[in-house]
Scaffold this motif. Sequence first.
Motif, PDB file in Angstrom:
ATOM      1  N   LYS A   1      46.807  42.634  50.576  1.00  0.00           N
ATOM      2  CA  LYS A   1      45.909  41.599  50.077  1.00  0.00           C
ATOM      3  C   LYS A   1      44.814  42.249  49.250  1.00  0.00           C
ATOM      4  CE  LYS A   1      43.285  41.527  54.436  1.00  0.00           C
ATOM      5  NZ  LYS A   1      42.814  40.664  55.539  1.00  0.00           N
ATOM      6  N   THR A   2      44.059  41.409  48.514  1.00  0.00           N
ATOM      7  CA  THR A   2      43.017  41.935  47.637  1.00  0.00           C
ATOM      8  C   THR A   2      42.030  40.837  47.314  1.00  0.00           C
ATOM      9  OG1 THR A   2      42.654  43.176  45.576  1.00  0.00           O
ATOM     10  CG2 THR A   2      44.237  41.366  45.485  1.00  0.00           C
ATOM     11  N   LYS A   3      41.058  41.145  46.487  1.00  0.00           N
ATOM     12  CA  LYS A   3      40.113  40.140  45.999  1.00  0.00           C
ATOM     13  C   LYS A   3      40.715  39.484  44.771  1.00  0.00           C
ATOM     14  CE  LYS A   3      35.354  39.442  44.448  1.00  0.00           C
ATOM     15  NZ  LYS A   3      34.050  40.080  44.135  1.00  0.00           N
ATOM     16  N   PRO A   4      40.990  38.177  44.807  1.00  0.00           N
ATOM     17  CA  PRO A   4      41.623  37.507  43.663  1.00  0.00           C
ATOM     18  C   PRO A   4      40.643  37.290  42.519  1.00  0.00           C
ATOM     19  CG  PRO A   4      41.123  35.918  45.382  1.00  0.00           C
ATOM     20  CD  PRO A   4      40.760  37.268  45.933  1.00  0.00           C
ATOM     21  N   PRO A   5      41.134  36.882  41.346  1.00  0.00           N
ATOM     22  CA  PRO A   5      40.232  36.618  40.212  1.00  0.00           C
ATOM     23  C   PRO A   5      39.172  35.575  40.554  1.00  0.00           C
ATOM     24  CG  PRO A   5      42.504  36.676  39.475  1.00  0.00           C
ATOM     25  CD  PRO A   5      42.553  36.727  40.969  1.00  0.00           C
ATOM     26  N   ASP A   6      39.538  34.579  41.354  1.00  0.00           N
ATOM     27  CA  ASP A   6      38.589  33.564  41.811  1.00  0.00           C
ATOM     28  C   ASP A   6      38.642  33.498  43.333  1.00  0.00           C
ATOM     29  OD1 ASP A   6      37.867  32.648  39.167  1.00  0.00           O
ATOM     30  OD2 ASP A   6      39.851  31.717  39.091  1.00  0.00           O
ATOM     31  N   GLY A   7      37.556  33.825  43.991  1.00  0.00           N
ATOM     32  CA  GLY A   7      37.534  33.776  45.449  1.00  0.00           C
ATOM     33  C   GLY A   7      37.127  35.099  46.042  1.00  0.00           C
ATOM     34  N   PHE A   8      37.077  35.122  47.376  1.00  0.00           N
ATOM     35  CA  PHE A   8      36.581  36.301  48.089  1.00  0.00           C
ATOM     36  C   PHE A   8      37.697  37.218  48.568  1.00  0.00           C
ATOM     37  CE2 PHE A   8      33.246  33.087  48.565  1.00  0.00           C
ATOM     38  CZ  PHE A   8      32.145  33.797  48.094  1.00  0.00           C
ATOM     39  N   ALA A   9      38.792  36.645  49.056  1.00  0.00           N
ATOM     40  CA  ALA A   9      39.892  37.464  49.561  1.00  0.00           C
ATOM     41  C   ALA A   9      41.171  36.643  49.574  1.00  0.00           C
ATOM     42  CB  ALA A   9      39.581  37.988  50.951  1.00  0.00           C
ATOM     43  N   SER A  10      42.278  37.265  49.216  1.00  0.00           N
ATOM     44  CA  SER A  10      43.562  36.571  49.227  1.00  0.00           C
ATOM     45  C   SER A  10      44.156  36.616  50.627  1.00  0.00           C
ATOM     46  CB  SER A  10      44.522  37.235  48.235  1.00  0.00           C
ATOM     47  OG  SER A  10      44.730  38.598  48.580  1.00  0.00           O
ATOM     48  N   ASN A  11      45.077  35.710  50.887  1.00  0.00           N
ATOM     49  CA  ASN A  11      45.824  35.761  52.138  1.00  0.00           C
ATOM     50  C   ASN A  11      46.807  36.919  52.075  1.00  0.00           C
ATOM     51  OD1 ASN A  11      44.608  33.420  53.216  1.00  0.00           O
ATOM     52  ND2 ASN A  11      46.026  32.122  52.062  1.00  0.00           N
ATOM     53  N   ALA A  12      47.063  37.528  53.210  1.00  0.00           N
ATOM     54  CA  ALA A  12      48.017  38.635  53.254  1.00  0.00           C
ATOM     55  C   ALA A  12      49.399  38.157  52.825  1.00  0.00           C
ATOM     56  CB  ALA A  12      48.074  39.223  54.650  1.00  0.00           C
ATOM     57  N   ILE A  13      50.080  38.973  52.058  1.00  0.00           N
ATOM     58  CA  ILE A  13      51.432  38.633  51.638  1.00  0.00           C
ATOM     59  C   ILE A  13      52.350  38.561  52.866  1.00  0.00           C
ATOM     60  CG2 ILE A  13      53.444  39.420  50.325  1.00  0.00           C
ATOM     61  CD1 ILE A  13      51.468  40.708  48.350  1.00  0.00           C
ATOM     62  N   SER A  14      52.163  39.490  53.790  1.00  0.00           N
ATOM     63  CA  SER A  14      52.949  39.510  55.018  1.00  0.00           C
ATOM     64  C   SER A  14      52.045  39.857  56.195  1.00  0.00           C
ATOM     65  CB  SER A  14      54.078  40.547  54.914  1.00  0.00           C
ATOM     66  OG  SER A  14      54.696  40.764  56.163  1.00  0.00           O
ATOM     67  N   LYS A  15      52.325  39.263  57.341  1.00  0.00           N
ATOM     68  CA  LYS A  15      51.587  39.585  58.562  1.00  0.00           C
ATOM     69  C   LYS A  15      52.128  40.852  59.223  1.00  0.00           C
ATOM     70  CE  LYS A  15      50.814  34.676  59.662  1.00  0.00           C
ATOM     71  NZ  LYS A  15      51.075  33.601  60.663  1.00  0.00           N
ATOM     72  N   PHE A  16      53.261  41.312  58.737  1.00  0.00           N
ATOM     73  CA  PHE A  16      53.968  42.363  59.459  1.00  0.00           C
ATOM     74  C   PHE A  16      54.051  43.695  58.726  1.00  0.00           C
ATOM     75  CE2 PHE A  16      55.877  38.142  60.177  1.00  0.00           C
ATOM     76  CZ  PHE A  16      55.477  37.945  61.492  1.00  0.00           C
ATOM     77  N   TYR A  17      54.128  43.638  57.399  1.00  0.00           N
ATOM     78  CA  TYR A  17      54.355  44.865  56.632  1.00  0.00           C
ATOM     79  C   TYR A  17      53.483  44.909  55.382  1.00  0.00           C
ATOM     80  CZ  TYR A  17      58.746  44.627  59.277  1.00  0.00           C
ATOM     81  OH  TYR A  17      59.675  44.521  60.263  1.00  0.00           O
ATOM     82  N   THR A  18      53.303  46.115  54.869  1.00  0.00           N
ATOM     83  CA  THR A  18      52.860  46.299  53.489  1.00  0.00           C
ATOM     84  C   THR A  18      54.015  46.971  52.751  1.00  0.00           C
ATOM     85  OG1 THR A  18      51.928  48.505  53.920  1.00  0.00           O
ATOM     86  CG2 THR A  18      50.445  46.593  54.186  1.00  0.00           C
ATOM     87  N   CYS A  19      53.936  47.010  51.447  1.00  0.00           N
ATOM     88  CA  CYS A  19      55.022  47.614  50.662  1.00  0.00           C
ATOM     89  C   CYS A  19      55.251  49.074  51.042  1.00  0.00           C
ATOM     90  CB  CYS A  19      54.715  47.516  49.173  1.00  0.00           C
ATOM     91  SG  CYS A  19      54.541  45.827  48.560  1.00  0.00           S
TER      92      CYS A  19
END
Length: 340
Positions: free
Chosen positions: A72-90
């Motif tokens: 996850k990261t800070k999106p162009p608009d907003g404070f923080a994005s939702n995690a892509i996955s609850k279980f893994y990162t790339c």
Amino acid sequence: MHKLKYKYWYISSLSLLILMFSFTPFSDKEITHQQNLVDVLKSLGQDYPEHYIENPDSLDVKRGYDLIHKGKTKPPDGFASNAISKFYTCTSCHNVVREDPDLTVVDQDARLKYAMQNELPYLQGTTFWGAVNKESWYNDDYVLKYGSLVEKAKGSLKESINLCATVCSQGRELEDWEMKSILSYLWSLQMKIGDLDLTDKEIDHINKLAESDSDSAKAYLKSHYLTKSPATFADLPDSKEKGYPMEGRPQFGKAIYELGCQHCHHAYGESDLVLDNSILTFKWLKKHIPENSKKSIYEIIRNGSYSELGHKEYMPNYTLEKMSHQQVEDLRAYIELNLK
């Protein structure tokens, strides 16, 4: 009279400067070690790929880095994005740096030794380094086994990323800005001509080919790296008790255990199963080797495991290209050595 001479001198000088800057010497057109591979292929007549991003924005690259490494990261608009996955990162399954000393062949031992020298995880997935330079992604036995699920992903990096996010990572589909960010980051990991380990003589040969036969120049370049990562799903040994017919090398098994197994199987890691260096752990591993269950190293390495209701974490299998039969025996030898 002096003003007239000055006027002619000025016009002549200006014309010469325009001519100089409008003429590009052949040396500027020559292929060099510093150039991006994709740009050289473009100059030889190959179109930029569908996932190409010209001059990625630095903020997009930073967001892409976060999404790959943290999910996850800070999106162009907003404070923080939702995690892509609850279980893994790339990076649970993929490195982001070069992992093969020779880009033209599949050599598991060379890759393992390179990982040992550079302290790299020894993982199931292909590195993201140079991923944008590939021409195919989910290949070979992935297509044979999963069919339509991976059909679009085979020829599209964007589809591959979304498939990885939604299915492999048990997560969600990416938003457009996330896809752009991830691609921007991946373009920061693209290959340069210098990465192909070409000699100066070979570079000269390509430059000569480019003058008369651009297709041959492209083919020669592509002979110095794999345009896809081959994937072969390997069979289990006829007898798990006997294993594969080769003698294990514990020193390499130790590296596989530490750089491969323990990458995920550690406290607070992706897996609930913690593989430490205790006698109890090695006894547990050895006990289950001959079993027909995912607790056997043969079963889990070759077949992986599947997500289950209430427990979506799973282990992808190692293809033959990512771990040879010899290396499975190396791992077994290391486990058994710790019990002597």
